[in-house]
Design a protein around this motif. Sequence first.
Motif: not given
Lengths: 358, 474
Positions: A158-167
């Motif tokens: 929502k704040a315009g930050v795209k993040v990487s993520f892993g399990l």
Amino acid sequence: MNISEKSKGIIDSCRFCWMCRHICPIGNATGLERNTARARALGASLVVRGATKLKEISDNIYECTLCGACTNNCMTGWDPKVFIQELKTEIVLNGVAPDYIMGLIEKYQTTGNVYGVLACACLNDLVNNDSDVLFFAGQDAILKTPESVKNSIALLNKAGVKVSFGLDQDSSAAWWFLTGKTAETLSVATKTAEKLNQFKTVVVYDPVDYKLFLHEYKEWGIDITAKVIGFNEYLLSLIENGSLKVKNNGKAYSLQDNYAYARELDDTQTGRKLISKVGVVKDMLLIGKEANLAGQLIMAEYMPNVMTEVALNRWQNAINMDCKTIVTENPAEYLALKATTPDGYQVLSVEEMILENI
Amino acid sequence: MNDFLFTQILTELEDAVGRENCSVKEIDKVTHSVDYFWLSRMWADRGRRMPEADFVVSPKDATETSKVLKIANYYKIPVTTWGGGGGTQGGAIPLCGGILLDTKRMNKIYEVNTESMYIECGAGAIYKHVEWAANEKGYATMHYPSSLTCSTVGGFLAHRGIGVVSTKYGKIDDMVLQMEVVLPNGDIINTSSAPKHAAGPDLNQIFIGSEGTLGIITKAQIRIYVQPEVRRFRGFLFKDMHSAFVASREILQKFKPSVMRLYNEAETASLIKKIVGVEKPGAFMNIAYEGVKEIVDVEEKILLETFAKYGAEDLGSEYGEKWWKEKITFFYPGHMMDLPQMFGTMDTIAPYDKIEKIYYAMKEAIETNFPQAKFIAHFSHWYEWGSMIYDRFIIDEKDVPKDPVEAMRLHNAIWNLGVRTAIANGGVVNDHHGVGMKLGRLMKEQYGPAMQVFEGIKKSLDPNGIMNPFKLGL
Ligand SMILES: Cc1cc2nc3c(=O)[nH]c(=O)nc-3n(C[C@H](O)[C@H](O)[C@H](O)COP(=O)(O)OP(=O)(O)OC[C@H]3O[C@@H](n4cnc5c(N)ncnc54)[C@H](O)[C@@H]3O)c2cc1C
Ligand code: SF4
Ligand code: SF4
């Protein structure tokens, strides 16, 4: 017993000192004399002197949350956590760990975590490697509070930050808790650091992981070159720079200071600043560095009743000061307080609080 | 005891308090075998095991406590009550084994009554928790011993404890309204609903100070007070102890400060110099006065005028404030005497016409007969009629026998001499740490035939002699 001179010094100071018993969340929940820093030190001092065996004190060593309330309260600078962690290593290496601890270690070895569970399939869609900002939710959040992971990533988006993520996000917190500084702990930590270092920025959701990265990794000589930042600080910066628009509804929120933020990282303000953006701070009596711990997930695996009592004690603090909504900063405390919420009271995680004010 | 009977009793105790609240684990026995008594600490330091209980039980209330005492009475097993284990007299050590009853599960805050100004709580509540409960409602307990964070309500009552603001607010025996007590036979009784009355002798005062030998206190109503509008400090330096005594006695005929602490020259030059920073020679005295601002203004004027008359140097408020901030720092490891040193606090109390004589007599007796001992003292609790001496002997490591038996012999000889000197000069066996096993043998010397009153009460309430044997001289 193979422990450092530093630990021996702490043991010999704490063994006849009762000054921090009042602040121990476990001792306060059980009322047991053995649940004090002094009892652990006394037991250890007798082991050092050959008057009892390591096995006799091993349960008690695992009845400490490592919350550091005793250390913070102590005028001397002694830190009982130091000898407790060294003793765990000794206990495990000497094969005298309690069965329930061995059970957790085995579970970890077979499933990759102490809870023996898989990550919720609901997180699969979030897995990506597209951004140079990594959202490090940590094992506890991924396995136990997947909603928090989803909400947090949604908030960042929502704040315009795209993040990487892993399990697979294991800071080694579980190994560290169960075995102290062992080869396994260091191996997990080293692999995790390698992963973090592939990113420019790492936003760390759980303050317990955050302090491990900043403190223990450094002590262990494991370099993190990525910029590591706590979730609270990151959120606050997004609100302050206008990326995340929030409104202030004037509601009273009470911060459950997490020990890692407050005592280990010396940050008692960011959470409160976040609250001030969307409501008003209404504090309990014991806050900041003095705050009582409300939950610890690994201990909830082997002493669930005590951990329920720990959470209920924290609720009592809230009730006494008429604090209706508690805001938590980590998954363990969120879950513990959620499971014990009295009628008319509410617990929110930081991201839930922000989300209800957008 | 054979293991068959042992197991039978264990199951009965588990039935009384719940299996998880009854332990025969070594860790529980060990941690309940060493209290704050120097001898128990020395014994453990030398790698020896202290006497341990056979069973450790933690009842949650008077009903469970009553069940435990009934079992103990039936099998005639000793019961030692343990609060925080912060007692200095070996009172909580299970000398004869048997049952160790830990009170800390009885820690409930039942009520904060701001109309009658008390908190009703379980006797196993740590006093600091009671203070927090008071603070949450804007009040204070005004019981601030250095062990506020480690000892329990029941422990303070059982040893007649005292805190730093006692001169204004009183001792623990002044701070309790009603108590619930479980008698040795398991009967649960309540003392009168108000502490001042003419309905016979004061039941509270029979159990306060009884050190677990007559029953177990399970609940108490503890007084709370309005927080003072102001609390001010003033440090003074007297050139000698005598002028400080006369000045203090005079002040107490005029008003009651909250804190009054007078340190002898040796303690001023050691602890006070180290912790508070007073460098000059003399006897340091710290005074605090508090309450409603207008009254405190007047008290300050009276204090300054009175002390000036006796030549006290006014050190301003800075040292006093530092002292208040650091008042418990003195008690942390590394900040006070500790093993391998030998030490003991021989607190005694007496009226003003005797207190100075006692102080000098004790100092001379210890320093002459035990030249290896340092003697330091302060006077910390004051009344209109007298004051107490908190005097300590300290022996450095090189002069402490390595053999624990010899160490015990020397330790007890110093205590015998010190306390006998106090008694001979009109002092009392102890002011606020109690008697325990440490001073039990001296009780008869103190009381003479009056001891039969205690013995009679003991015999009638505890005919099987199960309650905390070899304590209090009973
Ligand atoms: C660092 C430190 C500083 C201290 N400073 C002070 C001070 O400033 N002022 C002061 O007064 N004391 C002080 N003390 C001494 C100590 O705190 C007191 O003697 C206190 O009263 C002991 O309480 P406890 O709960 O630790 O009792 P314990 O040591 O567990 O027991 C003391 C005695 O009371 C009995 N008892 C305990 N609970 C009950 C109960 N519920 N019913 C019946 N009997 C019971 C026990 O059997 C034993 O005989 C200090 C101690 C320490 C460790
Ligand atoms: S941490 Fe400090 S207060 Fe706690 S037992 Fe050790 S020395 Fe005492
Ligand atoms: S670290 Fe926390 S849980 Fe462990 S002894 Fe200290 S206060 Fe208790």
